[in-house]
Design an enzyme around this catalytic site. Structure first.
Site, mmCIF file in Angstrom:
data_model
loop_
_atom_site.group_PDB
_atom_site.id
_atom_site.type_symbol
_atom_site.label_atom_id
_atom_site.label_comp_id
_atom_site.label_asym_id
_atom_site.label_seq_id
_atom_site.Cartn_x
_atom_site.Cartn_y
_atom_site.Cartn_z
ATOM 1 N N LYS A 164 42.564 47.797 48.091
ATOM 2 C CA LYS A 164 43.499 46.976 46.319
ATOM 3 C C LYS A 164 42.231 46.151 46.116
ATOM 4 O O LYS A 164 41.031 46.298 46.862
ATOM 5 C CB LYS A 164 44.490 45.973 46.886
ATOM 6 C CG LYS A 164 45.443 47.364 47.644
ATOM 7 C CD LYS A 164 45.782 48.254 46.251
ATOM 8 C CE LYS A 164 47.028 49.355 47.183
ATOM 9 N NZ LYS A 164 47.543 50.623 46.381
ATOM 10 N N SER A 207 45.967 55.300 43.291
ATOM 11 C CA SER A 207 46.128 53.427 42.752
ATOM 12 C C SER A 207 44.917 53.094 42.379
ATOM 13 O O SER A 207 45.762 51.944 42.120
ATOM 14 C CB SER A 207 46.569 53.032 44.712
ATOM 15 O OG SER A 207 45.434 52.742 45.557
#
Length: 217
Positions: free
Chosen positions: A112, A38
């Site tokens: 993230k 990701s």
């Protein structure tokens, strides 16, 4: 030399070493592994990194929180999460890569990039990120899908107080704030800062990545 005193000294040194290791892991740095793509190409699958837990403040290592009221037992209903904040330091800033407890299951950690701060208006329009109406320059982002898909458009929404909007750099293949919402300040574990190991299988070590600052990748 008394053998008993030697053994006692050994166990005393071992006990101190364990306490020191637990203290460092709880309050200063913690190691994490990248299991998914990701954050490609910034972070690779098989990257091992250290997270600075001191950057954003000092918290109690653990607290117990009920996360699944329908569970059949106490253990299935509760999770161990970050404890309350003792000392507040800096707040996360846009562009910083952080590790946090996944809002829907605090026992899982996500990594993230922070793109929206409290009070910001965030919007994703045709895959491009806008913050407070301004198109963001994101040279680290990659797009792998040539056709429309989920996450291509979002908002606009205002980030609430005490919350952060976080996205993966591999924007087309990241499960992030566009899908499950904002990250609470109290759920942020720390700031990723250095790679201490990187490998693509046992026989393929990425020597050129070891020791590099995460934010310089």
């Amino acid at each position: 030399m008394n053998p008993k005193s030697g053994i006692a000294e050994y166990f005393e040194a071992l006990f101190v070493a364990i306490l020191l290791a637990l203290f460092i892991r709880s309050f200063i740095v913690q190691a994490f592994t990248i299991p998914s793509g990701s954050m490609l190409q910034t972070l690779q699958i098989g990257d091992y990194l250290l997270v600075n837990k001191f950057t954003y403040g000092i918290r109690l290592p653990l607290a117990v929180k009920e996360t699944n009221p329908s569970g059949n037992s106490w253990w299935s209903r509760h999770s161990f999460v970050l404890g309350s904040e003792i000392v507040k330091m800096n707040d996360p800033q846009r562009g910083e890569i952080v590790v946090f407890e996944y809002p829907k299951d605090p026992s899982i950690h996500y990594i993230k990039r922070v793109v929206g701060l409290p009070g910001d208006t965030v919007e994703v329009r045709d895959k491009k990120l806008y913050v407070n109406g301004e198109l963001q320059d994101e040279p680290y982002v990659q797009y792998v899908r040539s056709f429309p898909g989920p996450g291509d458009d979002f908002g606009p929404e205002v980030v609430p107080d005490g919350k952060y909007f976080c996205l993966g750099d591999n924007r087309d293949e990241s499960y992030d704030s566009r899908f499950w919402g904002f990250v609470d300040r109290s759920a942020i574990v720390g700031k990723a800062f250095i790679l201490y190991w990187s490998m693509d299988g046992i026989s393929s070590i990425r020597w050129d990545r070891i020791g590099r600052s995460v934010h310089d990748l």
